[in-house]
Design an enzyme around this catalytic site. Structure first.
Site, PDB file in Angstrom:
ATOM      1  N   SER A 148       1.156  21.340 -47.659  1.00  9.85           N
ATOM      2  CA  SER A 148       0.179  20.245 -47.735  1.00  9.85           C
ATOM      3  C   SER A 148      -1.224  20.745 -47.403  1.00  9.85           C
ATOM      4  CB  SER A 148       0.580  19.099 -46.795  1.00  9.85           C
ATOM      5  OG  SER A 148      -0.030  17.895 -47.175  1.00  9.85           O
ATOM      6  N   LYS A 156      -5.223  13.524 -49.166  1.00  7.12           N
ATOM      7  CA  LYS A 156      -6.139  12.800 -48.279  1.00  7.12           C
ATOM      8  C   LYS A 156      -7.545  13.377 -48.324  1.00  7.12           C
ATOM      9  CE  LYS A 156      -2.769  11.330 -44.787  1.00  7.12           C
ATOM     10  NZ  LYS A 156      -2.355  11.496 -43.367  1.00  7.12           N
ATOM     11  N   TYR A 214      14.917  18.439 -51.904  1.00 13.14           N
ATOM     12  CA  TYR A 214      13.847  18.142 -52.860  1.00 13.14           C
ATOM     13  C   TYR A 214      14.385  17.690 -54.215  1.00 13.14           C
ATOM     14  CZ  TYR A 214      10.696  20.932 -49.829  1.00 13.14           C
ATOM     15  OH  TYR A 214       9.967  21.438 -48.798  1.00 13.14           O
ATOM     16  N   LEU A 222      -3.906  20.560 -48.996  1.00  8.71           N
ATOM     17  CA  LEU A 222      -4.956  19.593 -49.319  1.00  8.71           C
ATOM     18  C   LEU A 222      -4.657  18.253 -48.663  1.00  8.71           C
ATOM     19  CD1 LEU A 222      -5.521  20.437 -53.100  1.00  8.71           C
ATOM     20  CD2 LEU A 222      -6.785  21.289 -51.110  1.00  8.71           C
ATOM     21  N   ALA A 223      -3.835  18.296 -47.619  1.00  8.15           N
ATOM     22  CA  ALA A 223      -3.491  17.106 -46.832  1.00  8.15           C
ATOM     23  C   ALA A 223      -2.861  16.016 -47.685  1.00  8.15           C
ATOM     24  CB  ALA A 223      -4.720  16.579 -46.093  1.00  8.15           C
ATOM     25  N   GLY A 224      -2.037  16.423 -48.639  1.00  6.22           N
ATOM     26  CA  GLY A 224      -1.362  15.448 -49.479  1.00  6.22           C
ATOM     27  C   GLY A 224      -2.306  14.576 -50.270  1.00  6.22           C
TER      28      GLY A 224
END
Length: 298
Positions: A208, A214, A53, A210-212
């Site tokens: 993720s 999406k 990262y 919040l789905a990145g």
């Protein structure tokens, strides 16, 4: 903030502070230290990193400003992704995964140096290595534990079968499997991992959530269905944010799911920290699942 005892040596926050975007937040060492202190005050003392990262060196610089803060937090790090280039230690001409003894031990030493600490609380294999020799991984983990450089071990993005295979070679339980999971990305529910984790008491850390982003895509029909449903339930339960409903949806599951944040905005972190105060009904949980699937369960 509720906590989970994952083994005799380590307990972690019910929501983990994900720092994979840290290097993009343009924070000074002092600002990072303040951010960490604010998270600790909220009970969110568990910090998730990986060498790949690029978050560990700036975090370590912040810890140098107040070394005493180390004993107030739990650090998660990961190894095994070897991208093209990077440093001499991980020089590579091809993006690949490695779970060799050398990779595991040398990567941890680099992470410890970058983080300015003598140990991590949890050390994970970041991705499944199709060439993984489980006896070599077990040897590395055993050596690291003996040296006091990690208190617990786990994996990330492993299937049920991969998780069980590695576990069969180890003397102690893997404490977690980090996987992508959200109301948008629900494959976890049919993967066999929930049943395994419920049986063994091991944990899932959800990245993720919040789905990145999406989930907020107005041009995505699935996201629009989901967001409308979540907003309706948000009003019903009195939640203050979408994240609180999403995390409450995860907490409803009958095994330990630990959501991971991905923001440097402390106001959003504050809202996340209070998510465990909200409870969804059985029906509300399925309303969100049905919105994700686009059809009723049958």
């Amino acid at each position: 903030m509720n906590r989970i005892q994952i083994n005799k040596d380590v307990s972690i926050a019910k929501i983990v502070t994900g720092l994979w975007r840290l290097k993009h937040w343009n924070m000074s060492a002092q600002q990072i230290l303040v951010f960490v202190e604010q998270n600790i005050e909220l009970g969110m003392s568990t910090m998730d990193h990986a060498w790949v990262y690029g978050s560990e060196a700036p975090f370590g610089q912040a810890l140098k400003l107040d070394p005493a803060i180390r004993e107030k937090i739990e650090i998660i790090s990961k190894c095994g992704i070897k991208p093209i280039g990077k440093t001499e230690l991980h020089a590579s001409n091809t993006n690949h995964y490695s779970s060799s003894y050398q990779t595991i031990t040398e990567s941890l030493n680099q992470s410890l140096s970058d983080l300015n600490t003598d140990y991590v609380d949890i050390y994970l294999l970041h991705r499944p290595d199709y060439l993984m020799d489980i006896t070599e991984v077990a040897k590395a983990f055993k050596q690291i534990k003996k040296q006091g450089k990690a208190k617990a071990f786990g994996v990330s993005n492993f299937s049920k079968e991969q998780f069980e295979l590695l576990q069969s070679a180890l003397d102690e339980p893997l404490v977690t499997n980090q996987v992508e999971f959200s109301p948008y990305q629900t494959e976890l529910l049919t993967s066999g991992l929930p049943e395994l984790m419920q049986k063994t008491g091991q944990t899932i850390m959800a990245w993720s959530c919040l789905a990145g982003g999406k989930l907020f895509d107005s041009n995505n029909n699935k996201a629009k269905r989901l967001l409308d449903t979540i907003k309706t339930i948000q009003k019903q339960i009195g939640a203050k944010s979408i994240e609180q409903v999403v995390y409450a949806w995860m907490f409803k599951l009958p095994f330990n799911v630990i959501p991971m944040t991905g923001t440097g905005n402390i106001e959003r972190i504050k809202l996340a920290a209070n998510a465990y105060e909200y409870t969804l009904s059985h029906e509300q949980w399925y309303q969100i699942l049905e919105a994700s699937n686009g059809h009723a369960v049958a």
